[in-house]
Design a protein around this motif. Structure first.
Motif, PDB file in Angstrom:
ATOM      1  N   GLN A  34     112.567  33.304 -37.665  1.00  0.00           N
ATOM      2  CA  GLN A  34     113.775  33.427 -36.851  1.00  0.00           C
ATOM      3  C   GLN A  34     113.466  33.449 -35.364  1.00  0.00           C
ATOM      4  OE1 GLN A  34     116.307  36.793 -37.778  1.00  0.00           O
ATOM      5  NE2 GLN A  34     117.391  36.632 -35.820  1.00  0.00           N
ATOM      6  N   ASP A  35     112.492  34.248 -34.959  1.00  0.00           N
ATOM      7  CA  ASP A  35     112.160  34.372 -33.535  1.00  0.00           C
ATOM      8  C   ASP A  35     111.679  33.037 -32.980  1.00  0.00           C
ATOM      9  OD1 ASP A  35     111.635  35.497 -31.039  1.00  0.00           O
ATOM     10  OD2 ASP A  35     109.643  36.215 -31.625  1.00  0.00           O
ATOM     11  N   ILE A  36     110.781  32.358 -33.692  1.00  0.00           N
ATOM     12  CA  ILE A  36     110.268  31.071 -33.224  1.00  0.00           C
ATOM     13  C   ILE A  36     111.397  30.055 -33.110  1.00  0.00           C
ATOM     14  CG2 ILE A  36     108.752  29.134 -33.790  1.00  0.00           C
ATOM     15  CD1 ILE A  36     106.840  31.189 -35.089  1.00  0.00           C
ATOM     16  N   ASN A  37     112.247  29.991 -34.140  1.00  0.00           N
ATOM     17  CA  ASN A  37     113.373  29.050 -34.109  1.00  0.00           C
ATOM     18  C   ASN A  37     114.295  29.318 -32.922  1.00  0.00           C
ATOM     19  OD1 ASN A  37     112.515  27.764 -36.420  1.00  0.00           O
ATOM     20  ND2 ASN A  37     113.900  28.856 -37.791  1.00  0.00           N
ATOM     21  N   THR A  38     114.592  30.601 -32.690  1.00  0.00           N
ATOM     22  CA  THR A  38     115.515  30.978 -31.613  1.00  0.00           C
ATOM     23  C   THR A  38     114.972  30.575 -30.249  1.00  0.00           C
ATOM     24  OG1 THR A  38     116.390  32.845 -32.878  1.00  0.00           O
ATOM     25  CG2 THR A  38     116.704  32.903 -30.494  1.00  0.00           C
TER      26      THR A  38
END
Length: 395
Positions: free
Chosen positions: A337-341
């Motif tokens: 999630q963090d990388i995608n965001t």
């Protein structure tokens, strides 16, 4: 065959920090670091030292590990971030007082910080193979075997790949890096400003690409100027006086009068990531895992959160399960999630502010103007810049 629990390939910023964070968690872990280059010892500050931005959350985490000190002569606080769109009325400011902290983040010079981390590895008793390269990898059910270029052989339960954007170890694991190049490249240099910078940072969007100024020691700014590839060589070799005049033309005088520019370098800009951040008994962190636009200074901070996630998983894992599928799968799920965001946010900002549509420009200006009037509207941007975001399985 030398036996280890964790073998980290890459002893630069991400790899060294990962090794030291794991050692701080549990000194009984047998950790090895393989690094291709020996850092300079007795590093003397240089006008041309490159720098990185550490977000507030990264600073807090590194300070708790004893890996950051605000008093360092090569660290400079960011007290205020000014965001503007050239030729349009929208602009906003993010101030440290509004978030009840001493600084929104810090700018740290890479050479002295890298030398500090290298010495910390030695002092912590981490097994350091430097200079050395990985020549061969063999994946086995219960371990990974590594042969170095000097024929030393290492065995570990978990392999951490942290050897940068052009990671040769990633290739040995047959992990593909899927990237797309921006039409822009980044020119980087340090510039001196008359009268000092008072801890102010600037993010300015222009029709040719974004430009950022980050405060450094000794009245310097670290400049990142994104521009079309065709212009990079021209601006790199332009006489200093002409370059400063062009910089003022694009940026204005809101940061003060620029009086000196140092060595200029450039690099291509890419948005990309490894197709899988895990493999058999292996995980990929930092720039080896993801490449993003420097528009918001998120690159190394994303890597720090990779490290936090890894350490949090190690804290709750059975040592016997280290490197097994369940462990690596949890890491992958936690970081997704963090990388995608961050990748989506940075790419969207580049495309939004590079759009020449008048309607889009009006929307941008209205958005920045609204942020200037409302702290609630500004909060999401401030949280992202400071690194206070959802990070998955991180304490």
């Amino acid at each position: 065959m030398q036996q280890f629990d964790i073998l980290i390939v890459g002893g630069g910023m991400a790899g060294a920090t990962a090794a030291l964070a794991i050692n701080k968690l549990d000194a009984n872990y047998k950790i090895a670091v393989v690094e291709a280059f020996t850092p300079k010892s007795n590093v003397h500050p240089s006008f041309d030292d490159r720098s990185i931005a550490l977000a507030h959350q990264s600073v807090d985490y590194l300070a708790r590990l004893g890996l950051f000190k605000a008093q360092w002569p090569f660290a400079q606080p960011i007290k205020q971030v000014n965001v503007s769109d050239r030729g349009h009325f929208g602009k906003t400011q993010i101030n440290h007082q509004d978030h009840h902290c001493d600084a929104l983040g810090y700018v740290v010079e890479v050479n002295p910080y890298g030398a500090f981390l290298h010495q910390q590895l030695i002092d912590a008793g981490v097994s350091l193979f430097c200079p050395a390269n990985v020549a061969k990898l063999t994946l086995c059910q219960s371990h990974v075997d590594v042969t170095l270029n000097d024929e030393q052989q290492l065995r570990a339960k978990l392999l951490v790949v942290a050897d940068g954007a052009y990671s040769p170890t990633r290739d040995l694991l047959n992990l593909s890096f899927n990237g797309s190049a921006y039409e822009q490249g980044a020119l980087i240099a340090n510039v001196e400003v008359q009268g000092g910078h008072s801890g102010k940072a600037f993010e300015r969007f222009t029709e040719h690409g974004p430009m950022a100024l980050l405060p450094m020691s000794e009245n310097r700014y670290s400049l990142v100027w994104c521009m079309p590839q065709a212009q990079l060589e021209q601006y790199k070799h332009m006489p200093a006086e002409q370059f400063i005049a062009e910089l003022h033309d694009a940026f204005g005088y809101r940061a003060g009068l620029f009086t000196q520019v140092g060595m200029r370098a450039s690099y291509p800009l890419v948005l990309g990531r490894v197709d899988k951040i895990v493999s058999h008994r292996s995980i990929v962190i930092g720039n080896a895992a993801h490449a993003i636009h420097p528009i918001a200074g998120q690159g190394f901070n994303l890597g720090v959160r990779d490290i936090q996630c890894l350490v949090a998983l190690l804290a709750s894992a059975d040592k016997e399960a280290l490197g097994e599928y369940v462990f690596t799968r949890k890491y992958e799920q936690s970081r997704q999630q963090d990388i995608n965001t961050v990748m989506t946010l940075t790419d969207s900002l580049v495309r939004l502010f590079s759009n020449s549509s008048r309607l889009m420009a009006l929307g941008r200006s209205c958005g920045l103007f609204a942020m200037a009037l409302s702290s609630r509207l500004k909060a999401p941007l401030a949280k992202q810049l400071m690194g206070h975001v959802s990070k998955g399985n991180i304490e």
